[in-house]
Design an enzyme around this catalytic site. Structure first.
Site, PDB file in Angstrom:
ATOM      1  N   ASP A 143       0.866  -1.180   0.000  1.00 35.66           N
ATOM      2  CA  ASP A 143       0.000   0.000   0.000  1.00 35.66           C
ATOM      3  C   ASP A 143       0.901   1.227   0.000  1.00 35.66           C
ATOM      4  OD1 ASP A 143      -3.262   0.356   1.095  1.00 35.66           O
ATOM      5  OD2 ASP A 143      -1.960   2.119   0.940  1.00 35.66           O
TER       6      ASP A 143
ATOM      7  N   ARG B  38      -1.077   4.004   7.134  1.00 36.37           N
ATOM      8  CA  ARG B  38      -1.907   2.790   7.194  1.00 36.37           C
ATOM      9  C   ARG B  38      -1.026   1.569   7.523  1.00 36.37           C
ATOM     10  NH1 ARG B  38      -6.757   0.445   7.759  1.00 36.37           N
ATOM     11  NH2 ARG B  38      -7.293  -1.161   6.256  1.00 36.37           N
TER      12      ARG B  38
ATOM     13  N   THR C  54     -14.114  -3.320  -8.311  1.00 31.90           N
ATOM     14  CA  THR C  54     -15.331  -3.297  -9.114  1.00 31.90           C
ATOM     15  C   THR C  54     -15.127  -2.363 -10.310  1.00 31.90           C
ATOM     16  OG1 THR C  54     -16.571  -3.573  -7.078  1.00 31.90           O
ATOM     17  CG2 THR C  54     -17.820  -2.897  -9.027  1.00 31.90           C
TER      18      THR C  54
ATOM     19  N   CYS D 153     -20.180   1.480  -3.070  1.00 27.05           N
ATOM     20  CA  CYS D 153     -20.576   0.396  -3.987  1.00 27.05           C
ATOM     21  C   CYS D 153     -21.910   0.687  -4.671  1.00 27.05           C
ATOM     22  CB  CYS D 153     -20.644  -0.931  -3.241  1.00 27.05           C
ATOM     23  SG  CYS D 153     -19.025  -1.557  -2.776  1.00 27.05           S
TER      24      CYS D 153
ATOM     25  N   ARG E 124     -17.967   7.294   3.166  1.00 26.76           N
ATOM     26  CA  ARG E 124     -17.838   7.620   1.740  1.00 26.76           C
ATOM     27  C   ARG E 124     -19.225   7.702   1.076  1.00 26.76           C
ATOM     28  NH1 ARG E 124     -13.501   3.264  -0.209  1.00 26.76           N
ATOM     29  NH2 ARG E 124     -14.522   2.058   1.437  1.00 26.76           N
TER      30      ARG E 124
HETATM   31  N1  LIG Z   1     -15.391  -1.728   0.828  1.00 25.74           N
HETATM   32  C1  LIG Z   1     -16.298  -2.613   0.489  1.00 25.74           C
HETATM   33  O1  LIG Z   1     -17.171  -2.942   1.259  1.00 25.74           O
HETATM   34  C2  LIG Z   1     -16.291  -3.269  -0.876  1.00 25.74           C
HETATM   35  C3  LIG Z   1     -17.078  -4.408  -1.068  1.00 25.74           C
HETATM   36  C4  LIG Z   1     -17.044  -5.044  -2.295  1.00 25.74           C
HETATM   37  C5  LIG Z   1     -16.232  -4.517  -3.308  1.00 25.74           C
HETATM   38  N2  LIG Z   1     -15.499  -3.396  -3.096  1.00 25.74           N
HETATM   39  C6  LIG Z   1     -14.662  -2.903  -4.180  1.00 25.74           C
HETATM   40  O2  LIG Z   1     -13.318  -3.250  -3.865  1.00 25.74           O
HETATM   41  C7  LIG Z   1     -12.439  -2.224  -4.309  1.00 25.74           C
HETATM   42  C8  LIG Z   1     -11.606  -1.722  -3.141  1.00 25.74           C
HETATM   43  O3  LIG Z   1     -12.461  -1.060  -2.244  1.00 25.74           O
HETATM   44  P1  LIG Z   1     -12.019  -0.642  -0.767  1.00 25.74           P
HETATM   45  O4  LIG Z   1     -13.254  -0.163  -0.098  1.00 25.74           O
HETATM   46  O5  LIG Z   1     -11.220  -1.723  -0.136  1.00 25.74           O
HETATM   47  O6  LIG Z   1     -11.050   0.599  -1.106  1.00 25.74           O
HETATM   48  P2  LIG Z   1     -10.208   1.460  -0.070  1.00 25.74           P
HETATM   49  O7  LIG Z   1     -10.226   2.847  -0.580  1.00 25.74           O
HETATM   50  O8  LIG Z   1     -10.642   1.168   1.316  1.00 25.74           O
HETATM   51  O9  LIG Z   1      -8.732   0.864  -0.217  1.00 25.74           O
HETATM   52  C9  LIG Z   1      -7.870   1.144  -1.265  1.00 25.74           C
HETATM   53  C10 LIG Z   1      -6.446   1.061  -0.728  1.00 25.74           C
HETATM   54  O10 LIG Z   1      -5.569   1.239  -1.822  1.00 25.74           O
HETATM   55  C11 LIG Z   1      -4.454   2.009  -1.396  1.00 25.74           C
HETATM   56  N3  LIG Z   1      -3.790   2.605  -2.550  1.00 25.74           N
HETATM   57  C12 LIG Z   1      -4.072   3.769  -3.196  1.00 25.74           C
HETATM   58  N4  LIG Z   1      -3.210   3.937  -4.218  1.00 25.74           N
HETATM   59  C13 LIG Z   1      -2.403   2.869  -4.231  1.00 25.74           C
HETATM   60  C14 LIG Z   1      -1.308   2.467  -5.057  1.00 25.74           C
HETATM   61  N5  LIG Z   1      -0.915   3.221  -6.089  1.00 25.74           N
HETATM   62  N6  LIG Z   1      -0.677   1.313  -4.769  1.00 25.74           N
HETATM   63  C15 LIG Z   1      -1.068   0.550  -3.714  1.00 25.74           C
HETATM   64  N7  LIG Z   1      -2.093   0.871  -2.908  1.00 25.74           N
HETATM   65  C16 LIG Z   1      -2.743   2.020  -3.153  1.00 25.74           C
HETATM   66  C17 LIG Z   1      -5.080   3.023  -0.457  1.00 25.74           C
HETATM   67  O11 LIG Z   1      -4.093   3.591   0.390  1.00 25.74           O
HETATM   68  C18 LIG Z   1      -6.101   2.170   0.279  1.00 25.74           C
HETATM   69  O12 LIG Z   1      -5.563   1.608   1.456  1.00 25.74           O
HETATM   70  C19 LIG Z   1     -13.307  -1.168  -4.954  1.00 25.74           C
HETATM   71  O13 LIG Z   1     -13.379  -1.394  -6.320  1.00 25.74           O
HETATM   72  C20 LIG Z   1     -14.654  -1.390  -4.323  1.00 25.74           C
HETATM   73  O14 LIG Z   1     -15.713  -0.962  -5.156  1.00 25.74           O
HETATM   74  C21 LIG Z   1     -15.511  -2.774  -1.895  1.00 25.74           C
END
Ligand SMILES: NC(=O)c1ccc[n+]([C@@H]2O[C@H](COP(=O)([O-])OP(=O)(O)OC[C@H]3O[C@@H](n4cnc5c(N)ncnc54)[C@H](O)[C@@H]3O)[C@@H](O)[C@H]2O)c1
Length: 424
Positions: free
Chosen positions: A31, A36, A116, A256, A327
């Site tokens: 990350d 974090r 997604t 989502c 969010r």
């Molecule tokens: N949160 C949910 O409940 C949920 C459920 C199902 C699907 N999703 C999908 O899963 C995906 C991720 O969602 P999330 O809620 O975990 O996102 P999030 O924003 O919580 O996490 C993303 C992470 O990526 C890191 N990041 C940013 N740029 C980066 C880089 N260049 N290299 C490495 N890490 C980097 C951020 O620091 C962060 O910790 C999305 O597409 C979302 O739609 C989320």
């Protein structure tokens, strides 16, 4: 031997990395957010999704050094996919990640995208970028798949390890590799689909289905309100039919359900296909706060000559029950709309984590909250249930109002008869 790396340790990535670690797999957690990483190293999840106990003893090799990714051969990408201010998919961070991965890819590596996206994004955008940066050929030198994530924060009953997981590969051989890899840390059924596009589309459909059905309930609520009929009672009665689907009206926020439909809308527009129903559902759900704000004004106007400077508290800032995630929470729309109407708006939420926000508002904890003319219950956190209808009424000035969007106290008896209570 699979050596996993999870890219992005947000809500989804952390759970994925923990599932791998819990199943004794080698896992690098990559990350770019250093804070974090240090918090996770101390077993603290600032999203409050995983507890200290759930993090304790994990073996995730936390890093922000992309060179460390060379030690992996199976990459799982869990990067956020929001929309921009024009509701257009913003996959800029995913593209950065493709470039990072392209610079470390080696022969036989496998990359599975879990973020997604709209159907087609992996093959049309991510694979060409990976090829361009790595100068390797997809399907020959490295392999790509897709597996949408289905976790629901706040719902402890359904986790990565026990929810059927859709998997797809760019071809049958890749699918087999992915199946073997995921079987190492997903205990439940793996659902193979024949192509990446179908897996991408399945995830978006799951969320669009919820969005459209909730929009129907929200629209129906506005009609029932005009008819002076309780929507909750209508739902209770209609729900006794065997095939009635138990959707309820409410605020649709989050990253989502309120976002993914725009990914499909964008893709369909490019294909010159109309998505009128999906668009309308989005519009209905986005505008539902306007109906709520107007309802508050029209009801209070029956008791007070003017609503300006009346004190109203919104209970719940997170996008849904019992989570800290704010969010795209529609509570912020309520704050803006009620402030515009002249109310003094205060917010109260024991869980909500607000990193930064463009609108100004006062936030108080329940104990310090003075008496109010009105409460809008936006989110049915258990904490509000515990305060109870009596506790809320104690903080209401004479002739106050409770507007209960989730219907938390729909069947409760009011302790005072000067109070107006409205729920969907
Ligand atoms: N949160 C949910 O409940 C949920 C459920 C199902 C699907 N999703 C999908 O899963 C995906 C991720 O969602 P999330 O809620 O975990 O996102 P999030 O924003 O919580 O996490 C993303 C992470 O990526 C890191 N990041 C940013 N740029 C980066 C880089 N260049 N290299 C490495 N890490 C980097 C951020 O620091 C962060 O910790 C999305 O597409 C979302 O739609 C989320």
């Amino acid at each position: 031997m699979y050596q996993f790396a999870v890219i992005g340790l947000g809500y989804v990535g952390l759970r994925t990395a923990l599932a791998l670690s819990g199943h004794k797999q080698f896992v690098i957690g990559y990350d770019v957010n250093k804070e974090r990483l240090s918090e996770l190293a101390c077993n603290y999840d600032c999203n409050l999704d995983r507890s200290e106990a759930q993090l304790e003893g994990h073996t995730i090799q936390l890093t922000d050094d992309s060179n460390r990714l060379k030690d992996a051969n199976f990459y799982i990408v869990d990067i956020g996919t929001p929309v921009n201010e024009f509701y257009v998919p913003d996959m800029s961070v995913l593209k950065i990640v493709c470039k990072t991965l392209g610079s470390v890819l080696k022969a036989k590596d496998v990359i599975v995208f879990e973020s997604t996206v709209y159907p087609g994004a992996t093959e049309e955008i991510f694979i060409p970028l990976l090829e361009q940066v790595s100068q390797l050929k997809c399907g020959v030198d490295f392999f790509v798949g897709y597996s949408p994530e289905r976790i629901v924060p706040g719902d402890e009953a359904h986790d990565i390890v026990n929810t059927p997981k859709i998997i797809a590969g760019q071809d049958a051989a890749t699918l087999k590799i992915i199946e073997k890899a995921y079987a190492l840390f997903v205990d439940s059924k793996l659902v193979s689909v024949s192509c990446i596009k179908a897996a991408e589309a399945a995830k978006v459909l799951e969320n669009i289905q919820r969005d459209v059905n909730i929009a129907l309930m929200n629209e129906y609520t506005t009609v029932m309100d005009r008819l002076n009929v309780s929507m909750s009672e209508v739902l209770m009665a209609a729900g006794t039919k065997w095939n009635f689907l138990p959707f309820r009206p409410g605020l649709v926020g989050g990253h989502c359900i309120s976002v993914d439909p725009y990914y499909l809308i964008y893709k369909a527009r490019g294909l010159h296909v109309d998505t009128d129903l999906i668009n309308s559902a989005r519009k209905v759900n986005e505008n539902f706060t306007q109906f709520i704000s107007n309802k508050l004004v029209s009801t209070l106007m029956t008791q007070y000559p003017k609503v300006s400077n009346l004190n109203v508290t919104i209970l719940g800032l997170s996008y849904k029950k019992n989570v800290s995630d704010t969010r795209n929470s529609l509570s912020f729309h309520l704050v803006s709309q009620l402030t515009e109407k002249g109310f003094n708006v205060t917010c109260c939420d024991p869980l909500a984590l607000i990193k930064e926000h463009s609108i100004d508002f006062q936030r108080l904890d329940w104990e310090s909250l003075p008496k109010q003319q009105a409460f809008v219950i936006a989110v049915d956190h258990d904490d509000f249930k515990e305060i109870g209808i009596d506790g809320i009424c104690e903080k209401l000035l004479p002739y106050g109002m409770i507007l209960d969007i989730p219907g938390l106290f729909y069947q409760s008896r009011l302790p005072r008869n000067d109070i107006t209570y409205w729920s969907v």
